[in-house]
Design a protein around this motif. Structure first.
Motif, PDB file in Angstrom:
ATOM      1  N   VAL A   2      36.320  34.865  44.663  1.00 47.03           N
ATOM      2  CA  VAL A   2      37.581  35.378  45.198  1.00 47.03           C
ATOM      3  C   VAL A   2      37.561  35.145  46.707  1.00 47.03           C
ATOM      4  O   VAL A   2      36.640  35.573  47.389  1.00 47.03           O
ATOM      5  N   HIS A   3      38.543  34.457  47.204  1.00 45.00           N
ATOM      6  CA  HIS A   3      38.567  34.161  48.640  1.00 45.00           C
ATOM      7  C   HIS A   3      39.495  35.083  49.414  1.00 45.00           C
ATOM      8  O   HIS A   3      39.384  35.208  50.625  1.00 45.00           O
ATOM      9  N   THR A   4      40.419  35.759  48.717  1.00 46.97           N
ATOM     10  CA  THR A   4      41.393  36.608  49.403  1.00 46.97           C
ATOM     11  C   THR A   4      41.772  37.779  48.510  1.00 46.97           C
ATOM     12  O   THR A   4      42.002  37.603  47.322  1.00 46.97           O
ATOM     13  N   ALA A   5      41.838  38.962  49.095  1.00 46.85           N
ATOM     14  CA  ALA A   5      42.370  40.141  48.411  1.00 46.85           C
ATOM     15  C   ALA A   5      43.489  40.698  49.285  1.00 46.85           C
ATOM     16  O   ALA A   5      43.287  40.946  50.472  1.00 46.85           O
ATOM     17  N   ILE A   6      44.657  40.868  48.703  1.00 41.99           N
ATOM     18  CA  ILE A   6      45.822  41.367  49.424  1.00 41.99           C
ATOM     19  C   ILE A   6      46.175  42.737  48.871  1.00 41.99           C
ATOM     20  O   ILE A   6      46.284  42.913  47.658  1.00 41.99           O
ATOM     21  N   GLY A  15      39.969  48.516  43.514  1.00 43.29           N
ATOM     22  CA  GLY A  15      39.232  47.707  42.555  1.00 43.29           C
ATOM     23  C   GLY A  15      38.425  46.555  43.124  1.00 43.29           C
ATOM     24  O   GLY A  15      37.791  45.823  42.374  1.00 43.29           O
ATOM     25  N   CYS A  16      38.413  46.394  44.411  1.00 44.59           N
ATOM     26  CA  CYS A  16      37.741  45.230  45.010  1.00 44.59           C
ATOM     27  C   CYS A  16      36.214  45.347  44.994  1.00 44.59           C
ATOM     28  O   CYS A  16      35.515  44.338  45.029  1.00 44.59           O
ATOM     29  N   ARG A  17      35.693  46.537  44.900  1.00 43.87           N
ATOM     30  CA  ARG A  17      34.242  46.749  44.981  1.00 43.87           C
ATOM     31  C   ARG A  17      33.468  45.893  43.980  1.00 43.87           C
ATOM     32  O   ARG A  17      32.436  45.319  44.301  1.00 43.87           O
ATOM     33  N   ARG A  18      33.965  45.766  42.763  1.00 41.52           N
ATOM     34  CA  ARG A  18      33.278  44.975  41.722  1.00 41.52           C
ATOM     35  C   ARG A  18      33.180  43.510  42.133  1.00 41.52           C
ATOM     36  O   ARG A  18      32.166  42.857  41.922  1.00 41.52           O
ATOM     37  N   PHE A  19      34.222  42.987  42.757  1.00 41.81           N
ATOM     38  CA  PHE A  19      34.215  41.602  43.218  1.00 41.81           C
ATOM     39  C   PHE A  19      33.300  41.429  44.432  1.00 41.81           C
ATOM     40  O   PHE A  19      32.627  40.403  44.573  1.00 41.81           O
ATOM     41  N   LEU A  20      33.232  42.439  45.290  1.00 44.13           N
ATOM     42  CA  LEU A  20      32.322  42.378  46.433  1.00 44.13           C
ATOM     43  C   LEU A  20      30.863  42.388  45.974  1.00 44.13           C
ATOM     44  O   LEU A  20      30.032  41.663  46.513  1.00 44.13           O
ATOM     45  N   ARG A  21      30.551  43.200  44.961  1.00 44.81           N
ATOM     46  CA  ARG A  21      29.184  43.213  44.409  1.00 44.81           C
ATOM     47  C   ARG A  21      28.821  41.858  43.819  1.00 44.81           C
ATOM     48  O   ARG A  21      27.697  41.380  43.980  1.00 44.81           O
ATOM     49  N   GLU A  22      29.771  41.247  43.119  1.00 51.17           N
ATOM     50  CA  GLU A  22      29.523  39.925  42.557  1.00 51.17           C
ATOM     51  C   GLU A  22      29.236  38.914  43.670  1.00 51.17           C
ATOM     52  O   GLU A  22      28.286  38.131  43.573  1.00 51.17           O
TER      53      GLU A  22
END
Length: 64
Positions: free
Chosen positions: A28-32, A43-50
């Protein structure tokens, strides 16, 4: 790119993450976030851990 990354409820984080990962495996390169309520931004935490586990290093908006 993710828009409004998810719910306040932790169980939903895994469901949202799995649904995105069924569609695409790319980093994931961008979260808006359309606004700061937790049901849009939590919900971004799961993607940050990945990203950390995969050692994906990206440029953050606050990096100069």
């Amino acid at each position: 790119m993710l828009i409004d990354t998810g719910s306040f409820h932790p169980a939903q984080h895994d469901r949202s993450f799995a649904a995105v990962r069924r569609f695409a495996k790319d980093p994931v390169h961008t979260a808006i976030y359309t606004h700061g309520h937790v049901d849009h931004a939590y919900g971004c935490r799961r993607f940050l851990r990945e990203a950390e586990a995969q050692r994906w290093r990206g440029r953050r908006s606050w990096d100069t």
